[in-house]
Motif scaffolding. Structure first.
Motif: not given
Length: 615
Positions: A430-434, A440-441, A492-493
């Motif tokens: 999920k971190v890249r989708q954020l 959101v970094s 998608e997130f």
């Protein structure tokens, strides 16, 4: 208006009377070079101390207008004066009876420069020529000689000069519950004038130290404001000293610390307004992985960036470690209360068919608490004023304080436990989708799983407290040793939903008329009958922030919680009022012990109320 002599006589006449008779001294008193205002008198020597204000006119304070020519300079000057007054006050005050008798203080102040209610710059009406000030006869306390050096006044600008108001807490002396009038007269009529003479007259201060304090804060704020212009979310200056002395001493490590030095690949340069050229490591927007062996400085670097949302005092070592103001530390928090949070982007379903779109529990696990913490921050930060101002949100995550099963599910575990039996979508998926879906970094400390090489934009390796840029090496390793794990959680997130808090669920008065608020260190607020545990909210640095947050919760309930406004809208309204009218709007009378906080910490306190109910 009464004067100093009248107040002295009052206090002497009160000697040996019942403690409640101290209330007779409430009011204003004219001293030779300042006005003393007694706002609140404690009813008992063991109760919260009395609250006094001292107002010094501009003609006597005589601070150069250059020191408060903009908002950040004014905040820094007020912070500097708070520190000076508190240091001298605590040096002068001493036990003079029972309970809090003899206390003279402002508030406890740490390494961060915060906007506080302890000192204000005020417009004063210059009265007719005052009497020549009567200088106190006390000798200069040892170790404060720098304060006694008179400094030449710099060129004054054409701006209207301002006076100074300081708020003090004073423990009026008593023996048992009988007034010690003579000691009280010495404290208020002798000690307080001495403190004011030493600290609120520019000519008596170390002018160079004062100017350095103001300019350091201005430079740090200027630097933070310009991070987006270079697509950065954090900056760590070369030469910074990041390690601290201990877990309870936030001052810089004194025993052979290793100065920080940026890798050449990440070095960026700025021209500060006061300090001039500065170079250091820039962390770009996106997903950044901080790797390295144990005890090599990974968490120390992240902790410095956590506190980079604040300006630090000169010689702290982290003066020019600055982070985007919407950077929030995320961690697991076993046992916390969660109310109506949609954690479905991370946890799709639970056993027994329990919903995760309005997840509620009084005892969250590590994974569900971390999921809730992220979603609550997104709720507070990806809407309303924060979103309108274009401030990018940054998540800070350290594997040491994260739930392992929330962070990663490797190929072998995927083979053993099928997706049908595992509700958790790990953060790695999920971190890249954020970032791609919401901008959101994430800055992530990870020393135990190379799987994150696949999703990182930047990899920094820490070795002996020095950073090395190793992104290409990490990508080559990822390519060579492909894990073969299957990404989970879709393309998608997912949706970030808004909640509406119900006002009846916030009850600071315990069902009665009085409001019960109490702060315990920097990790707990007593709100009515509820103990709100904020121990996992790591970017709180002052009990004064907690005190202000507790007052802001009451204010939010009274002014904006109507069963229709979302939590983000309530945060916007409360923070907007504070921005335009100051922290004073939160309390019924002036006090010295409130400090500015962020919307994220206010949201964290509301979200951790076990009585909270949402619509």
């Amino acid at each position: 208006m009464s004067n100093q002599q009248v107040l002295r006589r009052k206090l002497l006449d009160l000697d040996n009377r019942n403690y409640k008779a101290y209330r007779d001294i409430s009011g204003s008193y004219e001293f030779p070079d300042f006005t003393l205002i007694v706002d609140y008198v404690q009813g008992d020597p063991f109760a919260a101390p009395s609250k006094l204000r001292v107002q010094v006119p501009s003609s006597i304070a005589a601070f150069p207008t250059e020191l408060y020519s903009n908002r950040i300079r004014e905040i820094a000057l007020r912070d500097y004066l708070s520190r000076q007054v508190d240091a001298v006050a605590r040096d002068v005050s001493g036990r003079r009876g029972t309970g809090k008798s003899g206390l003279i203080a402002v508030t406890r102040i740490g390494q961060q420069i915060l906007e506080r209610t302890s000192v204000y710059l005020i417009d004063t009406v210059e009265e007719k020529e005052r009497e020549k000030p009567i200088l106190p006869s006390k000798p200069t306390p040892a170790g404060n000689l720098a304060l006694e050096r008179a400094k030449p006044m710099p060129q004054r600008s054409q701006e209207k000069p301002k006076g100074v108001e300081v708020r003090l807490v004073v423990g009026l002396p008593a023996s048992g519950r009988r007034i010690l009038g003579r000691q009280a007269a010495e404290m208020i009529c002798d000690d307080i004038p001495y403190i004011i003479h030493r600290t609120l007259k520019y000519e008596r201060l170390d002018g160079e130290a004062c100017r350095r304090h103001v300019e350091t804060a201005e430079d740090a704020q200027w630097l933070r404001d310009r991070l987006p212009s270079k697509n950065l979310v954090a900056f760590v200056a070369n030469g910074s000293i990041l390690p601290r002395r201990s877990g309870v001493d936030d001052r810089p490590l004194a025993n052979q610390p290793v100065p920080f030095e940026s890798p050449s690949e990440l070095e960026v340069e700025f021209e500060l307004p006061n300090k001039g050229q500065i170079k250091g490591m820039g962390i770009p927007a996106g997903v950044t992985l901080i790797a390295g062996g144990g005890y090599h400085g990974k968490s120390t670097l992240l902790r410095a960036m956590e506190l980079g949302v604040y300006n630090q005092v000169p010689e702290d070592g982290r003066e020019f470690v600055v982070t985007n103001p919407a950077a929030v530390k995320i961690r697991a928090e076993d046992g916390r209360s969660v109310v109506g949070v949609d954690i479905s982007p991370f946890i799709a379903q639970l056993p027994q068919g329990r919903s995760t779109t309005e997840f509620t529990t009084e005892n969250a696990s590590g994974s569900t608490s971390q999921a809730a913490n992220i979603m609550e921050v997104l709720e507070a930060g990806l809407s309303g004023d924060v979103d309108k101002e274009g401030i990018p949100l940054v998540l800070l995550v350290d594997e040491d304080t994260a739930a392992t099963n929330f962070m990663i599910r490797d190929r072998r575990m995927q083979e053993l436990i099928s997706k049908d039996s595992e509700p958790i979508v790990p953060f790695i998926d999920k971190v890249r989708q954020l970032y791609t879906d919401y901008g959101v970094s994430t800055i992530l400390v990870m020393g135990g799983s190379g799987d994150y090489f696949d999703v990182a934009d930047l990899v920094v390796a820490m070795e002996n407290f020095q950073p090395y840029e190793v992104t290409e090496k990490a990508r080559a390793i990822a390519k060579q040793y492909a894990t073969g794990r299957t990404p989970e959680g879709g393309q998608e997130f997912g949706e970030i939903k808004q909640r509406i808090p119900l006002p009846a669920s916030l009850d600071p008065s315990r069902g009665r008329r009085d409001v019960r608020l109490k702060v315990r260190d920097v990790d707990e607020v007593v709100f009515g009958n509820e103990d709100v545990d904020l121990g996992a909210v790591g970017q709180l640095v002052s009990t004064d922030q907690l005190r202000a947050i507790a007052a802001a919760m009451v204010y939010a309930k009274q002014q904006y919680m109507d069963g229709y406004r979302t939590l983000a809208e309530i945060l916007d309204a409360v923070m907007g009022d504070i921005q335009s009218r100051g922290l004073e709007i939160l309390v019924p009378f002036p006090q010295s012990d409130l400090a500015m906080f962020r919307r994220f910490e206010l949201a964290a306190a509301i979200n951790r109320l076990r009585t909270l109910a949402i619509k």
